[in-house]
Design an enzyme around this catalytic site. Structure first.
Site, mmCIF file in Angstrom:
data_model
loop_
_atom_site.group_PDB
_atom_site.id
_atom_site.type_symbol
_atom_site.label_atom_id
_atom_site.label_comp_id
_atom_site.label_asym_id
_atom_site.label_seq_id
_atom_site.Cartn_x
_atom_site.Cartn_y
_atom_site.Cartn_z
ATOM 1 N N CYS A 153 14.436 43.628 6.837
ATOM 2 C CA CYS A 153 14.550 45.019 6.431
ATOM 3 C C CYS A 153 14.032 45.893 7.569
ATOM 4 C CB CYS A 153 13.710 45.234 5.180
ATOM 5 S SG CYS A 153 13.408 46.955 4.828
ATOM 6 N N ASP B 296 2.287 10.446 3.344
ATOM 7 C CA ASP B 296 3.177 11.402 4.001
ATOM 8 C C ASP B 296 2.351 12.399 4.812
ATOM 9 O OD1 ASP B 296 5.475 12.602 4.764
ATOM 10 O OD2 ASP B 296 5.907 13.558 2.842
ATOM 11 N N CYS C 102 9.423 50.983 3.204
ATOM 12 C CA CYS C 102 9.760 49.892 2.289
ATOM 13 C C CYS C 102 8.509 49.491 1.513
ATOM 14 C CB CYS C 102 10.300 48.696 3.069
ATOM 15 S SG CYS C 102 10.663 47.297 2.008
ATOM 16 N N LYS D 192 2.699 4.608 1.184
ATOM 17 C CA LYS D 192 3.089 5.171 2.473
ATOM 18 C C LYS D 192 2.701 6.646 2.434
ATOM 19 C CE LYS D 192 6.917 5.343 5.739
ATOM 20 N NZ LYS D 192 6.878 6.729 6.130
ATOM 21 N N LYS E 20 11.035 3.246 0.423
ATOM 22 C CA LYS E 20 10.930 4.685 0.194
ATOM 23 C C LYS E 20 11.269 5.072 -1.247
ATOM 24 C CE LYS E 20 10.900 7.305 3.788
ATOM 25 N NZ LYS E 20 11.517 7.574 4.944
ATOM 26 N N TYR F 139 -4.904 2.202 8.509
ATOM 27 C CA TYR F 139 -4.047 1.134 8.000
ATOM 28 C C TYR F 139 -3.458 0.218 9.072
ATOM 29 C CZ TYR F 139 -0.472 4.690 9.018
ATOM 30 O OH TYR F 139 0.298 5.630 9.625
ATOM 31 N N CYS G 113 14.025 48.796 -0.693
ATOM 32 C CA CYS G 113 14.011 50.193 -0.259
ATOM 33 C C CYS G 113 15.369 50.739 0.162
ATOM 34 C CB CYS G 113 13.016 50.383 0.886
ATOM 35 S SG CYS G 113 13.591 49.668 2.436
ATOM 36 N N CYS H 295 18.168 46.361 2.168
ATOM 37 C CA CYS H 295 16.964 45.803 1.555
ATOM 38 C C CYS H 295 16.925 46.145 0.069
ATOM 39 C CB CYS H 295 15.748 46.370 2.273
ATOM 40 S SG CYS H 295 14.207 45.999 1.449
ATOM 41 N N GLU I 250 0.869 -1.194 0.000
ATOM 42 C CA GLU I 250 0.000 0.000 0.000
ATOM 43 C C GLU I 250 0.893 1.227 0.000
ATOM 44 O OE1 GLU I 250 -1.698 0.398 4.204
ATOM 45 O OE2 GLU I 250 -0.476 -1.411 4.317
HETATM 46 S S1 IVH Z 1 2.122 0.881 9.184
HETATM 47 C C1 IVH Z 1 4.095 -0.781 13.160
HETATM 48 N N1 IVH Z 1 1.248 1.874 6.947
HETATM 49 O O1 IVH Z 1 4.982 5.635 8.429
HETATM 50 C C2 IVH Z 1 4.055 0.206 12.058
HETATM 51 N N2 IVH Z 1 2.583 3.263 8.309
HETATM 52 O O2 IVH Z 1 7.676 4.853 9.542
HETATM 53 C C3 IVH Z 1 2.696 0.659 11.706
HETATM 54 N N3 IVH Z 1 2.846 5.535 7.422
HETATM 55 O O3 IVH Z 1 4.461 6.264 11.819
HETATM 56 C C4 IVH Z 1 2.698 1.635 10.614
HETATM 57 N N4 IVH Z 1 1.646 5.251 5.611
HETATM 58 O O4 IVH Z 1 3.101 7.573 10.163
HETATM 59 C C5 IVH Z 1 1.971 2.094 8.040
HETATM 60 N N5 IVH Z 1 0.336 2.623 4.944
HETATM 61 C C6 IVH Z 1 1.058 2.840 6.036
HETATM 62 C C7 IVH Z 1 1.653 4.089 6.291
HETATM 63 C C8 IVH Z 1 2.415 4.252 7.436
HETATM 64 C C9 IVH Z 1 2.357 6.114 6.322
HETATM 65 C C10 IVH Z 1 3.720 6.205 8.390
HETATM 66 C C11 IVH Z 1 3.217 6.216 9.798
HETATM 67 C C12 IVH Z 1 4.295 5.597 10.621
HETATM 68 C C13 IVH Z 1 5.478 5.722 9.735
HETATM 69 C C14 IVH Z 1 6.424 4.574 9.990
#
Ligand code: IVH
Length: 705
Positions: free
Chosen positions: A447, A133, A453, A131, A329, A241, A426, A423, A129
């Site tokens: 500034c 941000d 200004c 990750k 990543k 998740y 100005c 600046c 899935e």
């Molecule tokens: S699983 C035991 N699933 O990544 C770990 N984490 O580095 C449970 N994150 O703190 C986390 N998407 O903030 C999981 N699909 C995903 C995620 C996810 C983002 C983040 C989360 C976590 C960090 C771990």
């Protein structure tokens, strides 16, 4: 990249070097954790951060006896920030170990297979899935009702942000369906979509508030608002998740639990898949990488998790991450290009920001021709020079940044960049203040031109006429901007000569678009009405740095008349003067405020502003005498919530007349909090600090009103 990039291979390190570097890394990573998790203001890219962590791990692997108690491998994130209540996670919120290449994924698969002692041909399913941000949150449901929600914090203890989480529409207040476990903690990611982020920043900008650097910071900043009404106005989203404490599991696999989450009413990520081979995982990763730009929200990789929960149980954890999961990543998106020049932009508050002008280059599918250089120190630290070939990065961040310089390609004769001390808008001095708390120089150069200004003038004028300053009706931001653009109002004094100039001029205000005879007359009357004004409003209106309403009132009280105040501030420029000593002896005046005042009055153009106000007949009225015998004299009072028997302004004025100091926020110094109806976070904070909280009626009685 910095130190780590040029560092010696770990295998060549002596024990002494390793120990010194681990000390450095512990401090550095802790600092960046704080910047990222608590201040929502990361200073380095995720890739640089990850490189630090990897370097730390590699050195520790070779010198296990040197692992420090404060090593980043021994903890995750940063301790919670304090303003919210704390929640101890019954099941710790851990992080994931990271992989960066296809080989890392193969290694993960092999490790899992080996650990579980699976034979060739034995099935292994791993889910995949995106990750997300954002920032993780844990939501506790008891008998299907959402009861408490927390941030991750340091993994063991987070902040109680229940009320803020309740405002997120993707988070159900009550779980849907039958057979809901008595206790279940759903975990997932709070995030903001690209579209919502852009709209929020637009609103922030229009309101003159700071914009967020990226959706993650915007989400974090919004979730950690003390006032949940503000969170409610920010469009946050949530993907479920994972889970924490629970009385009963609703399924036997990761995929089964995620499906249950959807039935309970959560949003789950539509890209979630169950894979049956390592090749499937890698294909999934590259598919998602292709779709990344079109998803509408930031992701920084994909996450793989062993599907069977009994397998997860057997695999368990290594230090801070589960052995059954891997975060794969994305590499930060980088490109090489040439630095053509450095532009200095002047913000509305006078901050000078360096912007790199680049030879246009495509980074992650987007053409980049400008990038942020952050500030003066960053340019120096990275030794960035005009003509250099530089590495530009887009990462998940929206604003591209210059990461480093390719030294081999530096043209001969390229000179060290000298940040301007005046600046560009100005010509006034641009200075860096000393932060009183840390004793360090501020990273931002500002500034000092203030009203003269052009980059700051409109903002300053807007402040001058704002509600708590001169409060001129009919003269808002829009009108100020239009009058400034036409040269009608360049500085505050011009406001008060507007009518006279209008009478003498050819083009009348009433003939301008959007104006008529009545509205023009009304505006002139409103201006005239403020020709005599309370001294504290006058001082506040000048927009001197660090002089908010409270300090303005403090100065007004301390100096009595405007003439005396100005005279003393000019004299105080001499460090040996009585005026300087008097200024420093005022309770509430520290070095930063004193310096801001002295600088302001030392600038010729500011004196001109004062003179033109006085020439235009503007008079500042001293504050009425204060009582010292009242029971609230000398006490610090804060008002919150809506008052029913008087306006907030009236209550403040009366309190001050009685000798009380009125503060805007609750702190350890607060003596009394007067809580009106619907009091919010200030009340919670006062209770936490043990501040005396009284009702409006009690206040009226106490103050003898
Ligand atoms: S699983 C035991 N699933 O990544 C770990 N984490 O580095 C449970 N994150 O703190 C986390 N998407 O903030 C999981 N699909 C995903 C995620 C996810 C983002 C983040 C989360 C976590 C960090 C771990």
């Amino acid at each position: 990249m910095s130190k780590t990039g040029k560092a010696k291979p770990v295998d060549d390190l002596t024990e002494k070097e390793a120990s010194a570097e681990l000390e450095f890394l512990a401090a550095e990573i802790a600092r960046h954790n704080l910047a990222y998790h608590q201040k929502d203001a990361p200073e380095i890219s995720d890739a640089d951060y990850d490189a630090f962590v990897r370097r730390n791990d590699a050195i520790e692997a070779r010198f296990p006896e040197l692992v420090r108690d404060d090593s980043p491998s021994q903890s995750v994130g940063a301790a919670p920030a304090g303003a919210f209540g704390k929640v101890t996670h019954k099941v710790a919120m851990l992080s994931l170990s990271n992989g960066f290449s296809d080989e890392d994924v193969v290694e993960f698969w092999t490790r899992v297979t080996r650990f579980l002692n699976l034979k060739e041909g034995d099935a292994l399913e791993v889910t995949a899935e995106p990750k997300i941000d954002g920032l993780s949150a844990s939501l506790r449901y008891e008998h299907g009702k959402f009861v408490v929600g927390a941030t991750r914090g340091d993994g063991r203890e987070g902040e109680n942000v229940t009320e803020n989480l309740r405002t997120i529409k993707d988070i159900p207040a009550t779980l849907k369906g039958k057979n809901i476990p008595d206790v279940f903690e759903v975990r997932g990611e709070v995030y903001m979509s690209h579209a919502d982020f852009a709209a929020l920043n637009k609103r922030q900008e229009e309101a003159g508030k700071p914009v967020f650097a990226n959706p993650r910071n915007a989400a974090a900043g919004s979730l950690r608002q003390l006032d949940s009404k503000i969170t409610a106005s920010r469009p946050l989203r949530f993907f479920a998740y994972a889970w924490g404490d629970q009385s009963e599991m609703p399924a036997k696999t990761q995929a089964g639990v995620i499906e249950t989450f959807a039935k309970w009413g959560f949003e789950i990520n539509p890209l979630f898949r169950t894979c049956r081979s390592v090749e499937d995982l890698i294909t999934f990763y590259h598919d998602i990488e292709m779709q990344r730009a079109d998803l509408g929200y930031d992701i920084d990789g994909v996450v793989y998790k062993v599907n069977r929960l009994d397998f997860q149980q057997r695999l368990g954890f290594v230090s801070r991450s589960p052995r059954w999961a891997l975060a794969h990543k994305f590499p930060a998106e980088q490109a090489f290009t040439k630095l053509l020049g450095i532009d200095i932009q002047v913000g509305r508050t006078g901050a000078l920001t360096p912007v790199a002008r680049l030879e246009p280059v495509t980074v992650g599918g987007v053409v980049v021709s400008n990038a942020t250089l952050h500030n003066e120190d960053e340019i120096l630290r990275k030794d960035i020079r005009i003509g250099d070939t530089v590495v530009v990065q887009r990462a998940g961040d929206v604003i591209p940044q210059v990461v480093s310089v390719v030294l081999d390609k530096r043209p001969r004769g390229a000179e060290e960049y000298k940040f301007p001390e005046t600046c560009p808008a100005c010509g006034s001095h641009a200075v860096r203040e000393i932060n009183e708390k840390t004793g360090e120089m501020d990273v931002v150069r500002r500034c000092t031109g203030g009203l003269v200004c052009p980059a700051q003038a409109v903002e300053r004028l807007r402040h001058f006429v704002s509600r708590n300053a001169f409060d001129i009706e009919g003269l808002g931001e829009k009108q100020i901007a239009a009058f400034y653009a036409d040269g009608l109002i360049k500085q505050p004094g011009d406001i008060f000569t507007l009518e006279a100039r209008d009478a003498a001029g050819l083009k009348k205000l009433k003939d301008r678009e959007g104006w008529g005879g009545t509205s023009a007359k009304k505006l002139f009357a409103a201006i005239d009405d403020r020709r005599t004004i309370d001294i504290d409003r006058f001082i506040f209106g000048l927009g001197i740095r660090h002089v908010g309403e409270t300090n303005a009132r403090l100065l007004a009280r301390s100096y009595g008349t405007l003439e005396h105040f100005i005279e003393e501030m000019e004299k105080a420029a001499d460090p040996e003067s009585d005026a300087r000593r008097d200024l420093m002896s005022i309770d509430g005046v520290g070095n930063v405020l004193a310096e801001a005042l002295i600088d302001f009055f030392a600038e010729e153009h500011n004196r001109e502003v004062l003179k033109s106000l006085s020439d235009a007949g503007v008079v500042a009225m001293p504050l009425p005498a204060q009582e010292t015998s009242s029971p609230v004299a000398g006490k610090t009072v804060v008002f919150t919530g809506s008052l029913e028997r008087m306006t907030r302004a009236e209550a403040k004025a009366r309190a001050e007349q009685l000798g009380a100091k009125v503060a805007g926020s609750v702190s350890a110094k607060t003596d009394i909090l007067v809580a009106g109806a619907d009091a919010g976070s200030k009340l919670t904070k006062a209770a936490a600090l043990g501040v005396n909280v009284i009702s409006e009626d009690e206040w009226i009685e106490l103050a003898g009103l």
